[in-house]
Design an enzyme around this catalytic site. Structure first.
Site, PDB file in Angstrom:
ATOM      1  N   ASP A   1       0.921  -1.479  -0.325  1.00  8.85           N
ATOM      2  CA  ASP A   1      -0.212  -0.350   0.389  1.00  8.85           C
ATOM      3  C   ASP A   1       0.745   1.371   0.180  1.00  8.85           C
ATOM      4  OD1 ASP A   1      -2.820   0.715   0.282  1.00  8.85           O
ATOM      5  OD2 ASP A   1      -1.481   1.853   2.392  1.00  8.85           O
TER       6      ASP A   1
ATOM      7  N   GLU B   1       1.011  -1.077  -5.633  1.00 16.51           N
ATOM      8  CA  GLU B   1      -0.194  -0.532  -5.426  1.00 16.51           C
ATOM      9  C   GLU B   1       0.496   0.981  -5.398  1.00 16.51           C
ATOM     10  OE1 GLU B   1      -3.859   2.573  -3.948  1.00 16.51           O
ATOM     11  OE2 GLU B   1      -0.842   2.010  -2.893  1.00 16.51           O
TER      12      GLU B   1
END
Length: 655
Positions: A299, A341
């Site tokens: 993330d 991501e």
């Protein structure tokens, strides 16, 4: 003649000497495990020797100026050995299996699904009961949104993590998660979780220690006594969530310091310039791998390294940290893969994709341009961008998606748009207006997310069905519009199923879930429009998936038929993807082919019938006859092909 590289020679020599010095101490520390598991220990040392140079080179660059550098290296090796000693045997068997078949994730039978545990099933035990449904749909990959302990109320959908080793009590326990991972794996489904490693919540044990005045833990984060340095940094930083707090720093009265909080005020950015942070997060990562997690979505990886005078995004050291973690995984959890991501410029997205960094990556460019083509009915920007940017290293794969838990950001390249005569700024304003229903004639029904009045920047929230026109069509009771909306939904999914990579379905989209505006009544959610598409599963709607006369049934059965056809077409995994100009601005075309097979895919993004000429088909030099795997009809390449509104064809060559 080979050129001698003195620097590389010296680094290799130093790494070798370091390993020679540290391995005997490591063997002494783990003598009991080594004596009782000699083969395991030898296997570990073999991989340590293989990947240590890569790891050491990066650590030397990042932390070599630290006076206690070698202490931190030795500490990391002990973490790796400890993790390996505690790794369950069934996962070590998986390690061996994946090392023997390293490209397992490129198989045409791969299919991903993503959901929130509480919204889809309630808790982890109840989610285990959904495994038969996951198999019915065809999933081989299940991504669960953050499920760890986090602050009550506003926790960014679980991305403000208070503990990487404790599950949210409302969802279950770590034992429940481990059992779920085991059962999924036994059914051929890989568990995917987020590794939120840019920040922790301000309720994490490290943050609590920092707030209590502990200097060691204050150095785990980036804290400042006044605005001098924050002001200097913010000259170059962009605001991520301006609605919540301007800039990237938050003042906390209890410690009388400014804290770096890129995203939300309760998410404290970690200080990766501190090698102890690197080691501790390596330990957290390996802990998750040992619970049975096979893929970690990294993330916000673009933000993890900070440097004054830069925008603190996509810095070379951010890549190095991820590469170092990849080496850590290869040593102590070989089956573990990383998924990038990075919702940034397409050029920057591509730089994270490499076998030694992130083997998988979200494809935000494809997502954005699919919705762009639906709005414009034209495929020029989609075709041009895919021709330039779809190709990635052969041992990697895109994860292609129509929707996710997050918003849609218009992350196409301004340069690509300019090449086609499109003003990128104005075009983004059009797309925002179109998908919030403010553009005359729009079928999209979404909500703006994080509108910035200064920059005019905005993103879009909404379910696939609502954005594709189903919500509007049902409100107006227009049969033709309902039909077109269903076709749009299936057209989008057809592309992610065939274009190359792992298709990922945001669960709920497969039955046409519509926006749920009740989030506005919840004080913890009403400021975040993404909750309009983060919806609890509707059992009654899921029950209707078996009835083809219902909308959920039409969408589900149409999608399931496409999934079955994908799994029966090996060329989808083994072939290259070649994009071509169909000669029709509304039809997107590409070919998947290998040495023996070829499939041609056509997708009409228009509300009206469109033709692809025989001349275009013949110019592809495929020759002969084709059968559409969707309709079952056969075609000759010497005849024009006509596609109905939003129709798509999977044309397989008939030998």
């Amino acid at each position: 003649m080979l050129q001698f590289d003195q620097q590389k020679f010296d680094m290799r020599k130093e790494a070798s000497r370091t390993l020679e010095r540290l391995v005997p101490r490591l063997e002494e520390n783990f003598s009991e495990f080594r004596q009782s598991n000699p083969e395991d220990w030898t296997y570990f040392l073999t991989r340590l020797s293989k990947y240590f140079l890569d790891l050491f080179t990066i650590l030397r660059h990042l932390y070599g100026d630290q006076y206690d550098f070698f202490y931190h290296v030795e500490s990391l090796l002990n973490i790796l050995a400890q993790s390996w000693a505690g790794r369950p045997q069934q996962l070590k068997a998986l390690d061996a299996e994946r090392e023997a078949n390293p490209l397992w994730f490129q198989d045409h039978k791969m299919l991903g699904g993503v959901c929130y545990v509480d919204l889809f099933a309630g808790d982890l035990d109840s989610l285990r009961e959904k495994i038969p449904y996951f198999k019915e749909l065809g999933l081989t990959y299940l991504h669960l949104m953050p499920l760890f302990q986090s602050p009550d109320g506003q926790n960014d959908g679980g991305y403000a993590i208070s503990s990487y080793r404790q599950v949210d009590p409302q969802l279950g326990t770590m034992d429940d998660l481990r059992r779920l991972a085991d059962e999924l794996r036994s059914e051929g489904i890989s568990l995917v979780l987020d590794f939120v490693f840019n920040h922790t919540s301000n309720e994490h044990a490290w943050a609590l220690q920092a707030r209590a005045g502990d200097d060691i833990y204050q150095n785990y984060y980036r804290l400042f006594p006044d605005r001098t340095l924050p002001d200097a940094y913010e000259q170059h930083l962009r605001e991520i969530f301006p609605d919540e707090h301007p800039g990237a720093f938050t003042y906390f009265d209890d410690i009388e310091k400014w804290v770096w909080t890129t995203f939300h005020s309760n998410q404290w950015d970690l200080n990766y310039a501190n090698p102890e942070v690197f080691n501790q997060m390596a330990s957290e990562m390996l802990f998750l791998a040992n619970q049975g997690v096979e893929i970690l979505r990294l993330d916000a990886l673009a933000f993890i390294w900070k440097e004054l005078g830069t925008d603190c995004e996509n810095l070379p050291e951010a890549h190095m940290v991820v590469q170092a973690y990849n080496a850590v995984a290869r040593i102590a959890a070989p089956a573990l893969l990383f998924k990038s991501e990075a919702i940034v410029h397409p050029d920057e997205v591509a730089r994270y994709i490499h076998p030694g960094e992130c083997q998988l990556s979200y494809n935000p460019l494809l997502m954005a341009l699919l919705w762009n083509s639906l709005a414009t009915r034209e495929v020029n920007l989609l075709l041009y961008s895919m021709q330039k940017r779809f190709q990635i290293p052969g041992r990697c794969a895109w994860v292609n998606y129509v929707r996710c838990h997050d918003d849609i950001g218009w992350t196409f390249s301004d340069e690509d748009a300019s090449d086609l005569g499109i003003n990128a700024f104005d075009h983004r304003q059009f797309l925002n207006a179109f998908y919030t229903g403010r553009f005359n004639g729009s079928f999209g029904r979404g909500l703006a997310f994080q509108e910035n009045p200064k920059t005019k920047d905005s993103r879009i929230s909404g379910t696939c069905a609502s954005l594709a026109g189903l919500e509007k069509a049902l409100s107006e009771e227009t049969d033709r519009e309902v039909e077109l909306a269903v076709r749009r939904i299936l057209l989008l999914h057809s592309i992610i199923l065939t274009i190359g990579g792992i298709p990922l379905i945001y669960l709920g989209d497969e039955i046409g879930m519509l926006n749920d505006y009740d989030f506005r009544e919840d004080p913890a959610k009403n400021g975040d429009s993404r909750w309009v598409h983060r919806i609890a599963a509707d059992p009654k709607r899921y029950a209707r998936r078996v009835d083809a006369e219902t909308l959920p049934g039409r969408i589900y059965q149409g999608l399931q038929a496409l999934i079955s056809r994908r799994k029966a077409a090996p060329v989808i995994s083994s072939g290259n993807t070649d994009f071509f100009d169909t000669g029709n601005p509304h039809v997107f075309g590409f070919i998947r082919q290998n040495d023996t097979d070829a499939m041609l895919f056509l997708h009409n993004f228009s509300d009206f019938s469109q033709t692809v000429s025989a001349n275009t088909l013949q110019s592809l030099l495929l020759g002969g006859s084709f059968r559409d795997q969707v309709s079952g009809l056969s075609y000759q390449v010497d005849r024009d092909v006509v596609l109905e509104p939003f129709q798509f064809m999977w044309l397989e060559r008939i030998v």
